[in-house]
Design a protein around this motif. Structure first.
Motif, PDB file in Angstrom:
ATOM      1  N   THR A 162      54.554   9.436  36.791  1.00 44.49           N
ATOM      2  CA  THR A 162      55.796  10.196  36.252  1.00 44.49           C
ATOM      3  C   THR A 162      56.988  10.404  37.082  1.00 44.49           C
ATOM      4  N   PHE A 163      56.734   9.983  38.494  1.00 48.05           N
ATOM      5  CA  PHE A 163      57.750  10.035  39.344  1.00 48.05           C
ATOM      6  C   PHE A 163      58.595   8.861  39.735  1.00 48.05           C
ATOM      7  N   GLY A 164      58.131   7.770  39.005  1.00 48.41           N
ATOM      8  CA  GLY A 164      58.814   6.497  38.967  1.00 48.41           C
ATOM      9  C   GLY A 164      57.967   5.453  40.281  1.00 48.41           C
ATOM     10  N   LYS A 165      58.440   4.361  40.269  1.00 45.95           N
ATOM     11  CA  LYS A 165      57.889   3.427  41.169  1.00 45.95           C
ATOM     12  C   LYS A 165      58.015   3.733  42.641  1.00 45.95           C
ATOM     13  N   LEU A 166      59.038   4.186  43.183  1.00 45.85           N
ATOM     14  CA  LEU A 166      59.407   4.537  44.463  1.00 45.85           C
ATOM     15  C   LEU A 166      59.317   6.165  44.711  1.00 45.85           C
ATOM     16  N   SER A 167      57.925   6.530  45.149  1.00 44.06           N
ATOM     17  CA  SER A 167      57.696   8.018  45.095  1.00 44.06           C
ATOM     18  C   SER A 167      58.276   8.577  46.337  1.00 44.06           C
ATOM     19  N   TYR A 168      59.574   8.696  46.631  1.00 45.45           N
ATOM     20  CA  TYR A 168      60.265   9.440  47.708  1.00 45.45           C
ATOM     21  C   TYR A 168      60.581  10.702  47.388  1.00 45.45           C
ATOM     22  N   LEU A 169      60.480  11.658  48.517  1.00 47.31           N
ATOM     23  CA  LEU A 169      60.747  13.087  48.488  1.00 47.31           C
ATOM     24  C   LEU A 169      61.917  13.411  49.412  1.00 47.31           C
ATOM     25  N   GLN A 170      63.114  13.737  48.907  1.00 51.74           N
ATOM     26  CA  GLN A 170      64.203  13.975  49.827  1.00 51.74           C
ATOM     27  C   GLN A 170      64.167  15.170  50.515  1.00 51.74           C
ATOM     28  N   PRO A 171      64.748  15.339  51.655  1.00 53.58           N
ATOM     29  CA  PRO A 171      65.047  16.739  52.235  1.00 53.58           C
ATOM     30  C   PRO A 171      65.181  17.678  51.271  1.00 53.58           C
ATOM     31  N   MET A 172      64.235  18.933  51.522  1.00 53.51           N
ATOM     32  CA  MET A 172      64.508  20.068  50.357  1.00 53.51           C
ATOM     33  C   MET A 172      64.228  19.872  48.902  1.00 53.51           C
ATOM     34  N   ASP A 173      63.719  18.536  48.543  1.00 55.95           N
ATOM     35  CA  ASP A 173      63.512  18.485  47.026  1.00 55.95           C
ATOM     36  C   ASP A 173      61.914  19.003  47.007  1.00 55.95           C
ATOM     37  N   THR A 174      61.820  19.469  45.743  1.00 55.34           N
ATOM     38  CA  THR A 174      60.615  19.979  45.330  1.00 55.34           C
ATOM     39  C   THR A 174      59.918  18.936  44.050  1.00 55.34           C
ATOM     40  N   ARG A 175      58.724  18.858  44.207  1.00 57.94           N
ATOM     41  CA  ARG A 175      58.155  17.774  43.000  1.00 57.94           C
ATOM     42  C   ARG A 175      56.888  18.860  42.488  1.00 57.94           C
ATOM     43  N   GLN A 176      56.644  18.671  41.207  1.00 53.02           N
ATOM     44  CA  GLN A 176      55.420  19.514  40.789  1.00 53.02           C
ATOM     45  C   GLN A 176      54.636  18.478  40.412  1.00 53.02           C
ATOM     46  N   TYR A 177      53.185  18.736  40.717  1.00 53.32           N
ATOM     47  CA  TYR A 177      52.005  18.120  40.214  1.00 53.32           C
ATOM     48  C   TYR A 177      50.995  18.824  39.382  1.00 53.32           C
ATOM     49  N   LEU A 178      50.452  18.173  38.393  1.00 53.69           N
ATOM     50  CA  LEU A 178      49.865  18.946  37.326  1.00 53.69           C
ATOM     51  C   LEU A 178      48.221  18.548  37.337  1.00 53.69           C
ATOM     52  N   TYR A 179      47.272  19.401  37.109  1.00 53.92           N
ATOM     53  CA  TYR A 179      45.902  18.724  37.069  1.00 53.92           C
ATOM     54  C   TYR A 179      45.036  19.963  36.107  1.00 53.92           C
ATOM     55  N   CYS A 180      44.347  19.203  35.711  1.00 56.49           N
ATOM     56  CA  CYS A 180      43.302  19.965  34.500  1.00 56.49           C
ATOM     57  C   CYS A 180      42.107  19.749  34.917  1.00 56.49           C
ATOM     58  N   LEU A 181      41.366  20.964  35.122  1.00 52.44           N
ATOM     59  CA  LEU A 181      40.103  21.038  35.673  1.00 52.44           C
ATOM     60  C   LEU A 181      39.227  21.669  34.322  1.00 52.44           C
ATOM     61  N   LYS A 182      37.985  21.190  34.329  1.00 49.60           N
ATOM     62  CA  LYS A 182      36.899  21.408  33.462  1.00 49.60           C
ATOM     63  C   LYS A 182      35.442  21.880  34.072  1.00 49.60           C
ATOM     64  N   PRO A 183      34.848  22.831  33.688  1.00 48.32           N
ATOM     65  CA  PRO A 183      33.673  23.337  34.398  1.00 48.32           C
ATOM     66  C   PRO A 183      32.557  21.878  34.058  1.00 48.32           C
ATOM     67  N   LYS A 184      31.694  21.591  34.773  1.00 49.94           N
ATOM     68  CA  LYS A 184      30.853  20.648  34.663  1.00 49.94           C
ATOM     69  C   LYS A 184      29.972  21.134  33.660  1.00 49.94           C
ATOM     70  N   PRO A 185      29.088  20.508  32.858  1.00 54.40           N
ATOM     71  CA  PRO A 185      28.343  20.971  31.746  1.00 54.40           C
ATOM     72  C   PRO A 185      27.018  21.983  32.227  1.00 54.40           C
ATOM     73  N   GLU A 186      26.381  21.537  33.222  1.00 55.84           N
ATOM     74  CA  GLU A 186      25.542  22.322  33.979  1.00 55.84           C
ATOM     75  C   GLU A 186      25.944  23.945  34.305  1.00 55.84           C
ATOM     76  N   TYR A 187      27.337  24.006  34.615  1.00 55.73           N
ATOM     77  CA  TYR A 187      27.840  25.336  34.921  1.00 55.73           C
ATOM     78  C   TYR A 187      28.593  25.940  33.706  1.00 55.73           C
ATOM     79  N   ALA A 188      29.062  25.010  32.874  1.00 52.66           N
ATOM     80  CA  ALA A 188      29.644  25.840  31.613  1.00 52.66           C
ATOM     81  C   ALA A 188      28.504  26.479  30.700  1.00 52.66           C
TER      82      ALA A 188
END
Length: 399
Positions: free
Chosen positions: A218-244
């Motif tokens: 989602t950030f494009g082919k060149l994944s550069y982070l300029q000084p003082m720039d902020t980027r958000q990363y998102l993750y989805c977590l689900k409990p494993k069946p044995e714990y759920a």
């Protein structure tokens, strides 16, 4: 004391230097229009300048490299390298030389010497050379043979979001948003930002999009982070069946995992940071959790339809449950209210098929279920369990 006594000099000379990669030489291009008084003079000077790139003289970056002019900055997660040289400045042979390099941090003392054995002898004008490397894992003051500060390169903030579902008020699915800000003065190439989940969870990265038959960042082919720039990363977590399936395991504070961040800076210098274990407070289900396993998307007005609820004992004691079904203004339950569901041990679940009908059209909320634990005489009421779309099957069919 004899003031004429000559000062005794050391036989050995110690030199310690930080090893860093050079930087690309930069210049300040000066140009003007052809109609201006200098004409083509500035452009010709830049063409004759050996530090500029042929054919791209107006670029600030050149083809030459610049050696470090000062100690520079050291950031957390980078590898600190130093060159140590012991030179025999005397005209004598020096024996049993032991070079020991200790790095003192705010919390510990580290031995960085490649060898702890002594050199048998060192002849005049000869030297002992050593290069040490250390991955910096603490910020603050460090002391080798000199004092230097380790700075923080990134500002990492995390937020947790509980997933919302049409089938139940709360779920075990959780989303993690990681905000990463470059607080250095140089651009960074973000090589990897991943979440290493704990043994209880599976993780899905949500930082790519489908483009044809492949996925792109989602950030494009060149994944550069300029000084003082902020980027958000998102993750989805689900409990494993044995714990759920074990409702009591995911109660309270749970360890989600840790972020692993890898970046590169000037000329490919690599840095890596791992956060401490991230923790979140699991949503409270109370002693009994009532969730929806099956419900139709659309039902007909005033026609019975079936749903399946799941009842889970989230407490640490056995319950003896009684189900009551209370009609509301628009929801009418079918069947016997007050029936015994039996005993339910801690962490166990049971499926509960139910039948009901609605007397109003539109999006209707399923409410009116009540569970009572006869052991403790404790009652649990459940409203807004789920929503269903109610339509009139005869609307528009009249002749």
């Amino acid at each position: 004391m004899d003031v004429n006594q000559t000062k005794q000099e050391h036989l050995l000379a110690l030199k310690v230097m930080r090893l860093t990669k050079p930087t690309l030489f930069t210049n300040l291009p000066v140009t003007c229009e052809d109609r201006d008084l200098p004409g083509d003079l500035f452009r010709q000077l830049m063409r004759d300048d050996p530090s500029t790139i042929r054919g791209a003289e107006t670029l600030m970056l050149g083809e030459m490299l610049t050696l470090p002019q000062n100690f520079g900055n050291i950031f957390l997660g980078e590898t600190f390298s130093s060159y140590i040289s012991v030179h025999n400045d005397s005209n004598q042979v020096v024996k049993d030389i032991l070079v020991k390099a200790d790095l003192q941090t705010s919390s510990q003392r580290l031995n960085l010497s490649a060898s702890n054995s002594a050199v048998a002898e060192l002849k005049p004008e000869c030297c002992i050379d050593d290069v040490i490397h250390h991955e910096v894992k603490e910020i603050g003051t460090h002391i080798l043979f000199f004092k230097f500060q380790v700075l923080k390169p990134l500002d990492v903030k995390t937020k947790f979001y509980n997933a919302e579902s049409d089938l139940s008020s709360v779920t075990d699915e959780v989303f993690l948003e990681a905000q990463i800000q470059n607080i250095t003065t140089s651009p960074m190439f973000m090589e990897k930002v991943s979440l290493e989940p704990s043994i209880m969870y599976n993780v899905t990265e949500l930082n790519t999009v489908t483009n044809g038959d492949h996925r792109e960042s989602t950030f494009g082919k060149l994944s550069y982070l300029q000084p003082m720039d902020t980027r958000q990363y998102l993750y989805c977590l689900k409990p494993k069946p044995e714990y759920a399936e074990k409702a009591g395991v995911i109660k309270g504070v749970t360890v989600i995992g840790k972020l692993d961040i890898v970046w590169k800076t000037n000329l490919g210098e690599r840095g890596r940071l791992q956060t401490s274990q991230l923790q979140r407070m699991a949503p409270g289900y109370g002693d009994i959790r009532l969730s929806m396993e099956m419900i139709p998307d659309t039902v007909n007005l005033e026609e019975p339809f079936d749903i399946i609820c799941k009842v889970t004992n989230c407490s640490e004691r056995t319950m003896d449950l009684v189900l009551e079904m209370c009609n509301t203004r628009t929801v009418h339950w079918c069947g016997i209210s007050g029936r015994q569901l039996g005993k339910l041990s801690p962490g166990a679940s049971l499926s509960l098929p139910l039948t009901l009908l609605t007397s109003a059209q539109g999006l209707q909320s399923i409410s009116g279920l009540r569970l009572t634990d006869t052991f403790l005489k404790r009652t649990y009421e459940y409203d807004d369990i789920a929503q269903v779309c109610v339509v009139c099957p005869y609307f528009g069919n009249e002749s």
